[in-house]
Design an enzyme around this catalytic site. Sequence first.
Site, PDB file in Angstrom:
ATOM      1  N   SER A   1      -8.255 -20.559 -35.184  1.00 55.25           N
ATOM      2  CA  SER A   1      -8.699 -22.032 -35.570  1.00 55.25           C
ATOM      3  C   SER A   1      -9.120 -22.437 -34.406  1.00 55.25           C
ATOM      4  O   SER A   1      -9.626 -23.778 -35.086  1.00 55.25           O
ATOM      5  CB  SER A   1      -7.520 -22.290 -36.772  1.00 55.25           C
ATOM      6  OG  SER A   1      -6.351 -22.629 -35.695  1.00 55.25           O
ATOM      7  N   GLY A   2      -8.860 -22.803 -33.279  1.00 61.82           N
ATOM      8  CA  GLY A   2      -8.265 -23.788 -31.806  1.00 61.82           C
ATOM      9  C   GLY A   2      -7.598 -24.211 -32.422  1.00 61.82           C
ATOM     10  O   GLY A   2      -7.005 -25.279 -31.444  1.00 61.82           O
ATOM     11  N   GLY A   3      -6.417 -24.617 -33.342  1.00 62.64           N
ATOM     12  CA  GLY A   3      -5.213 -25.177 -33.492  1.00 62.64           C
ATOM     13  C   GLY A   3      -3.877 -24.465 -32.385  1.00 62.64           C
ATOM     14  O   GLY A   3      -4.027 -23.260 -31.496  1.00 62.64           O
ATOM     15  N   VAL A   4      -2.070 -25.319 -32.263  1.00 63.73           N
ATOM     16  CA  VAL A   4      -1.639 -24.267 -31.283  1.00 63.73           C
ATOM     17  C   VAL A   4      -1.313 -23.348 -31.151  1.00 63.73           C
ATOM     18  O   VAL A   4      -1.638 -21.944 -31.011  1.00 63.73           O
ATOM     19  CB  VAL A   4      -0.912 -25.561 -31.111  1.00 63.73           C
ATOM     20  CG1 VAL A   4       0.452 -24.649 -29.959  1.00 63.73           C
ATOM     21  CG2 VAL A   4      -1.025 -27.171 -30.460  1.00 63.73           C
ATOM     22  N   ASP A   5      -0.984 -22.480 -32.756  1.00 60.97           N
ATOM     23  CA  ASP A   5      -0.101 -22.129 -32.570  1.00 60.97           C
ATOM     24  C   ASP A   5      -1.318 -20.729 -32.411  1.00 60.97           C
ATOM     25  O   ASP A   5      -0.710 -19.150 -32.374  1.00 60.97           O
ATOM     26  CB  ASP A   5       0.165 -22.199 -34.835  1.00 60.97           C
ATOM     27  CG  ASP A   5       1.229 -22.816 -35.437  1.00 60.97           C
ATOM     28  OD1 ASP A   5       2.176 -23.163 -34.308  1.00 60.97           O
ATOM     29  OD2 ASP A   5       1.011 -23.232 -35.573  1.00 60.97           O
ATOM     30  N   SER A   6      -2.825 -20.746 -33.578  1.00 60.49           N
ATOM     31  CA  SER A   6      -3.436 -19.519 -33.324  1.00 60.49           C
ATOM     32  C   SER A   6      -3.678 -18.974 -31.668  1.00 60.49           C
ATOM     33  O   SER A   6      -4.216 -18.540 -31.499  1.00 60.49           O
ATOM     34  CB  SER A   6      -4.796 -19.503 -34.485  1.00 60.49           C
ATOM     35  OG  SER A   6      -5.425 -20.194 -33.978  1.00 60.49           O
TER      36      SER A   6
ATOM     37  N   CYS B   1      29.521 -32.668 -41.197  1.00 62.54           N
ATOM     38  CA  CYS B   1      29.486 -33.041 -42.110  1.00 62.54           C
ATOM     39  C   CYS B   1      29.535 -32.455 -43.583  1.00 62.54           C
ATOM     40  O   CYS B   1      30.897 -32.485 -43.455  1.00 62.54           O
ATOM     41  CB  CYS B   1      27.777 -34.054 -42.238  1.00 62.54           C
ATOM     42  SG  CYS B   1      27.930 -35.720 -43.176  1.00 62.54           S
TER      43      CYS B   1
ATOM     44  N   GLU C   1      23.663 -33.054 -34.395  1.00 61.79           N
ATOM     45  CA  GLU C   1      22.219 -32.618 -33.356  1.00 61.79           C
ATOM     46  C   GLU C   1      21.488 -33.409 -33.834  1.00 61.79           C
ATOM     47  O   GLU C   1      20.383 -33.259 -32.878  1.00 61.79           O
ATOM     48  CB  GLU C   1      21.855 -31.488 -35.062  1.00 61.79           C
ATOM     49  CG  GLU C   1      21.874 -32.706 -36.041  1.00 61.79           C
ATOM     50  CD  GLU C   1      23.469 -32.211 -37.414  1.00 61.79           C
ATOM     51  OE1 GLU C   1      22.847 -32.023 -38.274  1.00 61.79           O
ATOM     52  OE2 GLU C   1      24.530 -32.357 -36.799  1.00 61.79           O
TER      53      GLU C   1
ATOM     54  N   HIS D   1      26.893 -35.873 -36.681  1.00 62.35           N
ATOM     55  CA  HIS D   1      25.917 -35.369 -36.581  1.00 62.35           C
ATOM     56  C   HIS D   1      25.764 -34.904 -35.573  1.00 62.35           C
ATOM     57  O   HIS D   1      24.983 -35.746 -34.505  1.00 62.35           O
ATOM     58  CB  HIS D   1      24.666 -35.677 -37.556  1.00 62.35           C
ATOM     59  CG  HIS D   1      24.704 -35.330 -39.064  1.00 62.35           C
ATOM     60  ND1 HIS D   1      24.022 -34.407 -39.743  1.00 62.35           N
ATOM     61  CD2 HIS D   1      25.181 -36.877 -39.569  1.00 62.35           C
ATOM     62  CE1 HIS D   1      24.471 -34.464 -41.028  1.00 62.35           C
ATOM     63  NE2 HIS D   1      25.090 -36.340 -41.015  1.00 62.35           N
TER      64      HIS D   1
END
Length: 523
Positions: free
Chosen positions: A233-238, A85, A181, A179
């Site tokens: 934290s209990g989240g996905v990342d941690s 683009c 992507e 585009h």
Amino acid sequence: MADIHNDKILILDYGSQFTQLIARRVRELQVYSEIFPWDVDQQAIRDFNPKGIILSGSPESAMLEDSPGVPQAVLELGVPVLGICYGMQALAQQLGGTVEASDQKEFGFARVDVSNPGTLLQGLTDYPDEDNSALQVWMSHGDKITAAPAGFEVLCSTGSAPITGMANDQRRIYGLQFHVEVTHTKQGKVILGRFVHDICGCGSHWTSTSIIDDQIEQVRRQVGSDQVLLGLSGGVDSAVVAALLHRAIGDQLTCIFVDTGLLRYGEGDQVMDTFAQHMGVKVLRVNAGDQFLGALAGSSDPEHKRKIIGAEFIKVFEAEAAKLDNIQWLAQGTIYPDVIESAGAKTGKAHVIKSHHNVGGLPERMQMQLVEPLRELFKDEVRTIGRELGLPDELIDRHPFPGPGLGVRMLGEINPQHVPLLQQADHIFIEELRAHDLYHKVAQAFAVFLPVKSVGVVGDGRRYEYVIALRAVETIDFMTARWAHLPYDFLDHVSRRIINEISGISRVVYDISGKPPATIEWE
């Protein structure tokens, strides 16, 4: 083990909303990619040593005198270049072509007629979902190229744009107006694969197994025999950081799990069960709900609440860390979009919609070095390696949850007595979404506690109690979202369960706001 960073693609960001999507699509092709701002120091481009470079789109016009240009280093490195683009228009303008304003702008679906496919588009119109002469693509532009630079061949066109693809095979410079992507461009991934694999010569080294092996090796080399501390934290990342570090360094890892009293229903017990009991990770649980709720008393402004929760988290985490001996490293669940957004904020180009609660705010006086094993990964990659590390699907695939927890899902001042009402309502909603096979058909779903009362009737009695709002959205990138069109019978069932089972709730409403103009979270 092969270096998974040897074959890599550099993406120069000109401000497109799809730039991160380009990087993710390249990584789906099992090739490492990074995003730099277009005006990065040119030595950084050379030092990155990419196998190829992609120039993103932009809201700018290449016709303006001070429009962003193509860094000279890009053209001097001699590696393949693909402009998408605006990136194509910037290449054309800089290399001697002509860019003009278009009388007929193209936004959305378009058919591109391929007259000379060349290396990049060869054979793509033979695919079952194409029509043997045209590609189905996604456009978003107001300018057009009317003359290609010398030495470039025109690949394709539309009725309103005579040059929607150009190529110079000798210099290995390519441009596409559409585009590739986005999923709306039917053969977009194939086209990117042609560029990344066939033209740039990149191998397929960026896999979940190789990422895990690489990070384990890096962590072991980085921390040696030192002790590492992680705020879980209990989240996905941690959670993924904990699993990855535990595999890399075992008992050298200590996790502190702070229960703020603002977590989802049963979440504290679930975290302890998953990590401490089943995975053998060393986790210290701190039940600090009274401290957090006490600090929040009297505060109703959402930004103020976020700052209080962040500050209290630091106090609790720092106090617990001080009890531990010989901790040299602090682990964080920083992921690649955080890095990109943080860099954007430093340039002054980013607008703060809401502040983020993160362990990254820990005081410098803690004097620990950082270890961030997810720093190069997008969220979908984090989930993939988490699954491979053995984390349960219900943890890996759970919907996003804000750092301040239910503190920003209870509008206005937080009354401790209302927290369990929201936890139960949210639990019922999520439980029913799973039971009706709807949980994975929405990107995020949750309940919100509204600080208003409404008259209701239970049996023969009048009830004057609080209101719960249900929110569910469909989105791919969370930048835009559509409210989820959940079945009426389902919503009716959830509403009746919440009102019948939770004393203190008399009414349930469903949020049908899109993003924009609304945000996904209410605060």
